[in-house]
Design an enzyme around this catalytic site. Structure first.
Site, PDB file in Angstrom:
ATOM      1  N   ASN A   1     -69.589 -19.740  58.308  1.00 34.77           N
ATOM      2  CA  ASN A   1     -70.546 -19.209  57.224  1.00 34.77           C
ATOM      3  C   ASN A   1     -69.590 -18.361  56.052  1.00 34.77           C
ATOM      4  OD1 ASN A   1     -72.213 -18.760  54.676  1.00 34.77           O
ATOM      5  ND2 ASN A   1     -73.914 -18.410  56.652  1.00 34.77           N
TER       6      ASN A   1
ATOM      7  N   LYS B   1     -70.242 -17.453  52.918  1.00 36.88           N
ATOM      8  CA  LYS B   1     -71.126 -16.867  52.291  1.00 36.88           C
ATOM      9  C   LYS B   1     -70.574 -16.604  50.746  1.00 36.88           C
ATOM     10  CE  LYS B   1     -73.159 -14.654  56.633  1.00 36.88           C
ATOM     11  NZ  LYS B   1     -74.573 -13.730  56.680  1.00 36.88           N
TER      12      LYS B   1
ATOM     13  N   HIS C   1     -80.289 -21.231  55.604  1.00 36.50           N
ATOM     14  CA  HIS C   1     -80.292 -19.842  56.896  1.00 36.50           C
ATOM     15  C   HIS C   1     -81.128 -19.143  55.676  1.00 36.50           C
ATOM     16  CE1 HIS C   1     -77.616 -16.513  56.138  1.00 36.50           C
ATOM     17  NE2 HIS C   1     -76.350 -17.229  56.844  1.00 36.50           N
TER      18      HIS C   1
ATOM     19  N   GLU D   1     -80.793 -15.990  54.444  1.00 32.29           N
ATOM     20  CA  GLU D   1     -80.138 -15.770  53.133  1.00 32.29           C
ATOM     21  C   GLU D   1     -81.317 -16.525  52.485  1.00 32.29           C
ATOM     22  OE1 GLU D   1     -76.217 -15.103  54.041  1.00 32.29           O
ATOM     23  OE2 GLU D   1     -76.359 -13.178  55.294  1.00 32.29           O
TER      24      GLU D   1
ATOM     25  N   GLU E   1     -80.227 -18.243  64.942  1.00 32.69           N
ATOM     26  CA  GLU E   1     -79.781 -17.148  63.949  1.00 32.69           C
ATOM     27  C   GLU E   1     -80.811 -16.496  64.125  1.00 32.69           C
ATOM     28  OE1 GLU E   1     -75.844 -17.875  62.067  1.00 32.69           O
ATOM     29  OE2 GLU E   1     -77.503 -17.620  60.341  1.00 32.69           O
TER      30      GLU E   1
ATOM     31  N   GLY F   1     -75.313  -9.982  60.912  1.00 33.41           N
ATOM     32  CA  GLY F   1     -74.661  -8.713  60.012  1.00 33.41           C
ATOM     33  C   GLY F   1     -74.869  -6.958  60.294  1.00 33.41           C
TER      34      GLY F   1
ATOM     35  N   SER G   1     -73.313 -11.838  64.356  1.00 32.99           N
ATOM     36  CA  SER G   1     -73.332 -10.717  64.528  1.00 32.99           C
ATOM     37  C   SER G   1     -71.680 -11.271  65.831  1.00 32.99           C
ATOM     38  CB  SER G   1     -73.551  -9.748  65.248  1.00 32.99           C
ATOM     39  OG  SER G   1     -74.034  -8.697  63.940  1.00 32.99           O
TER      40      SER G   1
HETATM   41  P1  PGA Z   1     -72.672 -12.723  60.773  1.00 25.67           P
HETATM   42  O1  PGA Z   1     -73.486 -13.630  59.970  1.00 25.67           O
HETATM   43  O2  PGA Z   1     -72.105 -13.277  61.908  1.00 25.67           O
HETATM   44  O3  PGA Z   1     -72.128 -11.614  59.828  1.00 25.67           O
HETATM   45  O4  PGA Z   1     -73.583 -11.947  61.664  1.00 25.67           O
HETATM   46  C1  PGA Z   1     -74.334 -15.353  60.391  1.00 25.67           C
HETATM   47  C2  PGA Z   1     -74.341 -16.186  59.432  1.00 25.67           C
HETATM   48  O5  PGA Z   1     -75.610 -15.291  58.534  1.00 25.67           O
HETATM   49  O6  PGA Z   1     -74.184 -17.433  58.902  1.00 25.67           O
END
Ligand code: PGA
Length: 253
Positions: free
Chosen positions: A9, A11, A96, A98, A168, A174, A213
């Protein structure tokens, strides 16, 4: 036996030439990994670029990071699931965290997007997971089951059989602080039990990815867990060596 799946992903990151370079390196680095499903989800604008680099081999699939809750029509700024399927994508990330937290997507909106993706012939990658506060209050199972039941209410239990789920935990996204493999495994097993309330065969077939992460260095410990079928990768999917390392960990797992 569920085929492992690793999805990147990206983003809202990168430029066209970076997308091309990254994908060329990922293609080179994963050419021998026939047992692992791999997909990347670039920003909408770079999907045609990605599809061009990945070519017709079908070894690495493309997905969108979101879809509109509506079908084609007067919805300025939106991108429909039909359009995403039309250009050759196979997946769409739905719900997601976000999108849920920064853009106010409720379970009901997420369920509509899930439905649009499936109607268009895309495989939805439904993201579920609790915030740090919800985890501290012992509400992980409550939150995750509510998020799954919202899909069942809108789309029926059978829809889950043709989907991918991604657990998640919001506190792990992140932050560099992935869930411990045993903790993630507990939630993944719970997710499978929630789905099994509706269909045991869907629960067995369903791929449940872990996201939050994941790096090349911790991927294997996560992927060897019984109910973890691969990963949804954010930051590390922007670095070819990291992403290839994660795909390799899924192969070994
Ligand atoms: P990350 O994000 O691997 O940077 O923690 C995962 C995600 O948001 O799908």
């Amino acid at each position: 036996m569920r085929q492992p799946l690793v999805i990147g992903n990206w983003k809202m990151n990168g430029r066209r030439h970076e997308a091309e370079d990254l994908l060329a390196a990922v293609v080179r680095g994963t050419a021998d990994l026939v047992s692992v499903g791999i997909a990347v989800c670039p920003p909408y604008l770079y999907l045609p670029t990605a599809l061009g680099v990945l070519g017709a081999t079908g070894a690495i699939a493309c997905g969108a990071q979101d879809v509109s809750a509506y079908t084609d029509g007067a919805f300025t700024g939106e991108v429909s699931a039909e359009m995403i399927r039309d250009i050759g994508c196979r997946f769409a990330i739905i719900g997601h965290s976000e999108r849920r937290t920064l853009f106010g997507e409720t379970d009901a909106v997420v369920a509509k997007k899930f439905a649009r993706a499936q109607e268009a012939g895309l495989t939805p990658v439904l993201c579920v997971g609790e915030t740090a506060a919800e985890r501290d209050q012992g509400q992980t199972e409550l939150v995750v089951s509510r998020q799954i039941e919202a899909i069942v209410a809108e789309c029926g239990a059978a829809s889950l059989a043709a989907a991918v789920l991604a657990y998640e935990p919001v506190w792990a996204i992140g932050t560099g602080r992935a869930a411990a493999p045993a903790e993630a495994q507990r939630v993944h097993a719970f997710i499978r039990r929630v789905v099994a309330r509706h269909s045991t065969s869907a629960a067995q077939a369903l791929r449940v990815l872990y996201g939050g992460s994941v790096k090349a260095q911790n991927a294997r410990d996560l992927f060897i867990q019984d109910d973890i079928d691969g990963g949804l990768i954010g930051g590390a999917s922007l670095l070819a060596a990291e992403f290839v390392g994660i795909c390799r960990a899924a192969h070994l797992g």
